[in-house]
Enzyme design. Structure first.
Site, PDB file in Angstrom:
ATOM      1  N   HIS A 133       0.893  -1.155   0.000  1.00  0.00           N
ATOM      2  CA  HIS A 133       0.000   0.000   0.000  1.00  0.00           C
ATOM      3  C   HIS A 133       0.935   1.210   0.000  1.00  0.00           C
ATOM      4  O   HIS A 133       2.022   1.150   0.575  1.00  0.00           O
ATOM      5  CB  HIS A 133      -0.830   0.080   1.280  1.00  0.00           C
ATOM      6  CG  HIS A 133      -1.751  -1.054   1.537  1.00  0.00           C
ATOM      7  ND1 HIS A 133      -1.352  -2.227   2.159  1.00  0.00           N
ATOM      8  CD2 HIS A 133      -3.063  -1.205   1.260  1.00  0.00           C
ATOM      9  CE1 HIS A 133      -2.388  -3.027   2.268  1.00  0.00           C
ATOM     10  NE2 HIS A 133      -3.439  -2.451   1.722  1.00  0.00           N
ATOM     11  N   ASP A 176       2.398   1.754   3.343  1.00  0.00           N
ATOM     12  CA  ASP A 176       3.306   0.731   3.886  1.00  0.00           C
ATOM     13  C   ASP A 176       4.738   1.165   3.569  1.00  0.00           C
ATOM     14  O   ASP A 176       5.662   0.902   4.325  1.00  0.00           O
ATOM     15  CB  ASP A 176       3.090  -0.627   3.203  1.00  0.00           C
ATOM     16  CG  ASP A 176       1.702  -1.188   3.405  1.00  0.00           C
ATOM     17  OD1 ASP A 176       1.077  -0.882   4.439  1.00  0.00           O
ATOM     18  OD2 ASP A 176       1.244  -1.921   2.507  1.00  0.00           O
ATOM     19  N   MET A 212       2.512  -5.868  -7.657  1.00  0.00           N
ATOM     20  CA  MET A 212       1.233  -5.239  -7.339  1.00  0.00           C
ATOM     21  C   MET A 212       1.436  -4.094  -6.355  1.00  0.00           C
ATOM     22  O   MET A 212       2.261  -4.155  -5.446  1.00  0.00           O
ATOM     23  CB  MET A 212       0.274  -6.288  -6.755  1.00  0.00           C
ATOM     24  CG  MET A 212      -1.099  -5.800  -6.386  1.00  0.00           C
ATOM     25  SD  MET A 212      -1.238  -5.162  -4.693  1.00  0.00           S
ATOM     26  CE  MET A 212      -1.599  -6.663  -3.808  1.00  0.00           C
ATOM     27  N   GLU A 264     -11.064  -5.991  -5.070  1.00  0.00           N
ATOM     28  CA  GLU A 264     -11.110  -7.013  -4.022  1.00  0.00           C
ATOM     29  C   GLU A 264     -12.355  -6.833  -3.172  1.00  0.00           C
ATOM     30  O   GLU A 264     -12.587  -5.752  -2.629  1.00  0.00           O
ATOM     31  CB  GLU A 264      -9.862  -6.917  -3.143  1.00  0.00           C
ATOM     32  CG  GLU A 264      -9.858  -7.923  -2.008  1.00  0.00           C
ATOM     33  CD  GLU A 264      -8.576  -7.920  -1.221  1.00  0.00           C
ATOM     34  OE1 GLU A 264      -7.550  -7.452  -1.740  1.00  0.00           O
ATOM     35  OE2 GLU A 264      -8.607  -8.378  -0.068  1.00  0.00           O
ATOM     36  N   LYS A 300     -15.025  -7.908   0.002  1.00  0.00           N
ATOM     37  CA  LYS A 300     -15.101  -8.429   1.377  1.00  0.00           C
ATOM     38  C   LYS A 300     -16.509  -8.096   1.882  1.00  0.00           C
ATOM     39  O   LYS A 300     -17.016  -7.003   1.622  1.00  0.00           O
ATOM     40  CB  LYS A 300     -14.033  -7.778   2.260  1.00  0.00           C
ATOM     41  CG  LYS A 300     -13.961  -8.345   3.677  1.00  0.00           C
ATOM     42  CD  LYS A 300     -12.827  -7.701   4.462  1.00  0.00           C
ATOM     43  CE  LYS A 300     -12.722  -8.240   5.871  1.00  0.00           C
ATOM     44  NZ  LYS A 300     -11.643  -7.583   6.650  1.00  0.00           N
ATOM     45  N   GLU A 326     -10.159 -12.879  -2.465  1.00  0.00           N
ATOM     46  CA  GLU A 326      -9.395 -13.295  -1.278  1.00  0.00           C
ATOM     47  C   GLU A 326     -10.128 -14.441  -0.594  1.00  0.00           C
ATOM     48  O   GLU A 326     -11.334 -14.370  -0.338  1.00  0.00           O
ATOM     49  CB  GLU A 326      -9.187 -12.164  -0.288  1.00  0.00           C
ATOM     50  CG  GLU A 326      -8.467 -12.662   0.980  1.00  0.00           C
ATOM     51  CD  GLU A 326      -8.017 -11.588   1.920  1.00  0.00           C
ATOM     52  OE1 GLU A 326      -7.485 -10.562   1.465  1.00  0.00           O
ATOM     53  OE2 GLU A 326      -8.212 -11.770   3.134  1.00  0.00           O
ATOM     54  N   HIS A 329     -12.055 -13.741   2.618  1.00  0.00           N
ATOM     55  CA  HIS A 329     -13.231 -12.889   2.431  1.00  0.00           C
ATOM     56  C   HIS A 329     -14.419 -13.665   1.873  1.00  0.00           C
ATOM     57  O   HIS A 329     -15.545 -13.504   2.351  1.00  0.00           O
ATOM     58  CB  HIS A 329     -12.896 -11.699   1.523  1.00  0.00           C
ATOM     59  CG  HIS A 329     -11.836 -10.818   2.076  1.00  0.00           C
ATOM     60  ND1 HIS A 329     -11.321  -9.739   1.402  1.00  0.00           N
ATOM     61  CD2 HIS A 329     -11.167 -10.867   3.267  1.00  0.00           C
ATOM     62  CE1 HIS A 329     -10.403  -9.151   2.148  1.00  0.00           C
ATOM     63  NE2 HIS A 329     -10.275  -9.825   3.278  1.00  0.00           N
ATOM     64  N   ASP A 374      -5.594 -13.213  -3.576  1.00  0.00           N
ATOM     65  CA  ASP A 374      -5.086 -13.111  -2.197  1.00  0.00           C
ATOM     66  C   ASP A 374      -5.330 -14.434  -1.495  1.00  0.00           C
ATOM     67  O   ASP A 374      -6.476 -14.820  -1.257  1.00  0.00           O
ATOM     68  CB  ASP A 374      -5.831 -12.002  -1.433  1.00  0.00           C
ATOM     69  CG  ASP A 374      -5.198 -10.633  -1.651  1.00  0.00           C
ATOM     70  OD1 ASP A 374      -5.672  -9.656  -1.032  1.00  0.00           O
ATOM     71  OD2 ASP A 374      -4.235 -10.550  -2.444  1.00  0.00           O
ATOM     72  N   ASP A 383     -12.112 -11.501   9.984  1.00  0.00           N
ATOM     73  CA  ASP A 383     -11.080 -11.723   8.968  1.00  0.00           C
ATOM     74  C   ASP A 383      -9.774 -12.133   9.636  1.00  0.00           C
ATOM     75  O   ASP A 383      -9.045 -11.310  10.170  1.00  0.00           O
ATOM     76  CB  ASP A 383     -10.891 -10.402   8.209  1.00  0.00           C
ATOM     77  CG  ASP A 383      -9.990 -10.554   6.997  1.00  0.00           C
ATOM     78  OD1 ASP A 383      -9.651  -9.528   6.411  1.00  0.00           O
ATOM     79  OD2 ASP A 383      -9.652 -11.705   6.636  1.00  0.00           O
ATOM     80  N   ASP A 432      -7.095 -13.857   8.274  1.00  0.00           N
ATOM     81  CA  ASP A 432      -5.869 -13.724   7.456  1.00  0.00           C
ATOM     82  C   ASP A 432      -4.781 -14.680   7.927  1.00  0.00           C
ATOM     83  O   ASP A 432      -3.612 -14.297   8.065  1.00  0.00           O
ATOM     84  CB  ASP A 432      -5.346 -12.274   7.508  1.00  0.00           C
ATOM     85  CG  ASP A 432      -6.220 -11.319   6.713  1.00  0.00           C
ATOM     86  OD1 ASP A 432      -6.115 -10.095   6.946  1.00  0.00           O
ATOM     87  OD2 ASP A 432      -7.010 -11.783   5.878  1.00  0.00           O
ATOM     88  N   ASP A 473      -1.920 -12.768   1.388  1.00  0.00           N
ATOM     89  CA  ASP A 473      -2.350 -11.607   2.163  1.00  0.00           C
ATOM     90  C   ASP A 473      -2.700 -12.125   3.553  1.00  0.00           C
ATOM     91  O   ASP A 473      -3.861 -12.366   3.869  1.00  0.00           O
ATOM     92  CB  ASP A 473      -3.555 -10.951   1.501  1.00  0.00           C
ATOM     93  CG  ASP A 473      -3.965  -9.699   2.255  1.00  0.00           C
ATOM     94  OD1 ASP A 473      -5.034  -9.143   1.953  1.00  0.00           O
ATOM     95  OD2 ASP A 473      -3.224  -9.284   3.179  1.00  0.00           O
TER      96      ASP A 473
HETATM   97  C1  DIG Z   1      -7.206  -6.723   2.759  1.00  0.00           C
HETATM   98  O1  DIG Z   1      -7.526  -8.042   2.461  1.00  0.00           O
HETATM   99  C2  DIG Z   1      -6.733  -6.008   1.522  1.00  0.00           C
HETATM  100  C3  DIG Z   1      -5.695  -4.993   1.843  1.00  0.00           C
HETATM  101  O2  DIG Z   1      -4.751  -5.632   2.645  1.00  0.00           O
HETATM  102  C4  DIG Z   1      -5.100  -4.698   0.495  1.00  0.00           C
HETATM  103  O3  DIG Z   1      -5.654  -3.506   0.043  1.00  0.00           O
HETATM  104  C5  DIG Z   1      -5.530  -5.818  -0.392  1.00  0.00           C
HETATM  105  C6  DIG Z   1      -4.389  -6.292  -1.228  1.00  0.00           C
HETATM  106  O4  DIG Z   1      -4.003  -7.576  -0.928  1.00  0.00           O
HETATM  107  N1  DIG Z   1      -6.089  -6.809   0.524  1.00  0.00           N
HETATM  108 MN    MN Z   2      -6.597  -8.969   0.656  1.00  0.00          MN
HETATM  109 MN    MN Z   3      -8.332 -10.222   4.536  1.00  0.00          MN
END
Ligand code: DIG
Ligand code: MN
Ligand code: MN
Length: 391
Positions: free
Chosen positions: A58, A61, A92, A185, A187, A221, A224, A249, A259, A261, A291
């Site tokens: 990001h 980051d 990315m 993406e 969620k 993802e 998600h 992801d 979430d 992760d 991710d």
């Molecule tokens: C969260 O699942 C999102 C953020 O971490 C980011 O914007 C995106 C990229 O992997 N996933």
């Molecule tokens: Mn993600």
């Molecule tokens: Mn996530």
């Protein structure tokens, strides 16, 4: 063990700076950090040590929100040096449109025009930064695009504003010649009560309403889609079928949880296996982006084990998929369950009035058809045996 589990560049394993760089605070930074933070350059070196192919980020980051121009240049210089030293690439980039307080009610879909304009500015600057490091996929995760109550936020306005923002940024991409592929993406919730466009399927429908749908795909993802109670591989298959699987992801999740992760393959072996088998069977050539975060219990040695585990488990399932595809007994049973039926061929394919009339007049023996056992139990148990190393 006769197969190689060493991660290689051709596997395209990537991690975000925010993943292995996570200091172990809970998702919403409401609790104390467990690990001291690392610089982006040191995170790259950690990823180089564990054998990753690439690193994503990001905007913030890499460059803190209020960094001075001198600090910005110094960070970029160190980051670039670490990339050169390790050979990692940056496939990315994305924009953090969810951490800063200004986004408390959304970014592109905020009711406040100033916030929407600021989000657009931040996304353009994020695209500039990603392009500086060669990123060719730009992800949009609308973590704050949603509502806790619909009393004053209209989802139609939300869709309109999100569409306007993406149309603008597609034109910006063209004007700058960045050549980005945009990956949306989804969620379903968290941190908002409900997030707009909650699933990959919803995103696929939305993409077709944009001015440049060819430039926009999805970044499904695993956690998600699981949060939404869905089969992740099915969502990915629909994205692939639509030619829209621009990024992915990978992580893991216990159903009906926030979430989490988690490390890829940590919880959902069967779903993870079928996802890896799908990507390998169709010849997906994009990044396998993890991710995910290590458990809060870990120090940085544990974080390295987390990263190694993501890649190792992917390669284990890739090998299991090869064994699955080469298992003669299992493949024969699968073929049998999908056997062609010559008598039905005349009813397949495109419509014709004659075909319709003949089919309407045809008599089916429903009981005979329904009585056939499909042997899925036997095949599924063979998969279990294969996954557990018993075949
Ligand atoms: C969260 O699942 C999102 C953020 O971490 C980011 O914007 C995106 C990229 O992997 N996933
Ligand atoms: Mn993600
Ligand atoms: Mn996530």
């Amino acid at each position: 063990m006769s197969f190689d589990l060493t991660p290689k560049p051709e596997h395209k394993f990537t991690f975000g700076l925010w993943t292995v760089g996570s200091t172990g605070t809970d998702q919403f930074a409401t609790t104390f950090p467990i690990r001291a933070g690392k610089s982006p350059a040191d995170i790259v070196r950690l990823l180089g040590e564990v054998g990753a192919y690439g690193v994503n980020f990001h905007d913030n980051d890499l460059i803190p929100l209020d960094a001075t121009p001198a600090e910005t240049e110094a960070i970029k210089k160190d980051f670039r040096a670490a990339l050169k030293e390790t050979g990692l690439v940056v496939p990315m980039a994305t924009t953090n449109l969810f951490s800063s307080q200004i986004f408390k009610d959304g970014a592109f879909t905020s009711n406040d025009p100033k916030v929407r304009a600021y989000a657009l500015q931040k996304a353009m600057r994020g695209m500039d930064l990603g392009a500086e490091f060669g990123a060719k996929v730009y992800v949009f995760w609308g973590g704050r695009e949603g509502a806790e109550t619909d009393v004053a936020k209209d989802p139609l306005e939300g869709l309109k504003h999100f569409r306007e923002a993406l149309n603008f940024l597609c034109e910006y991409n063209n004007s700058q010649g960045y050549g980005y592929k945009f990956a949306l993406e989804a969620k379903p919730n968290e941190p908002r009560g409900d997030i707009y466009l909650p699933t990959t399927g919803a995103m696929l429908g939305f993409i077709e309403t944009l001015d440049h749908p060819e430039m926009v795909g999805v970044n499904p993802e695993m956690a998600h889609e699981h949060m939404a109670g869905l089969n992740f591989m099915h969502a990915v298959a629909q994205a692939w079928d639509a030619g829209k699987l621009f990024h992915i992801d990978l992580n893991d999740q216990n159903y009906a949880r926030f979430d989490q992760d988690w490390r890829f393959g940590q919880q959902s072996w069967k779903q993870s296996f079928f996802l890896v088998k799908f990507l390998e069977d169709v010849g997906y050539t994009g990044s396998r982006h993890f991710d995910a975060h290590a458990f809060r219990t870990e120090d940085y040695e544990g974080v390295k084990e987390f990263a190694r585990g993501c890649m190792r488990t992917y390669l284990i399932f890739k090998e299991k998929a090869r064994q699955f595809n080469e298992d003669k007994e299992l493949q024969a049973l699968i073929a049998e369950s999908k056997a062609e039926d010559k008598s039905m061929e005349k009813f397949s394919g495109k419509f014709s009035a004659e075909k319709a009339a003949e089919l309407k007049a045809f008599t089916f023996d429903r009981n005979a058809i329904a009585s056939r056992g499909l042997r899925y139990e036997k095949m599924d148990q063979m998969l279990t045996d294969l996954m557990m190393g018993l075949r």
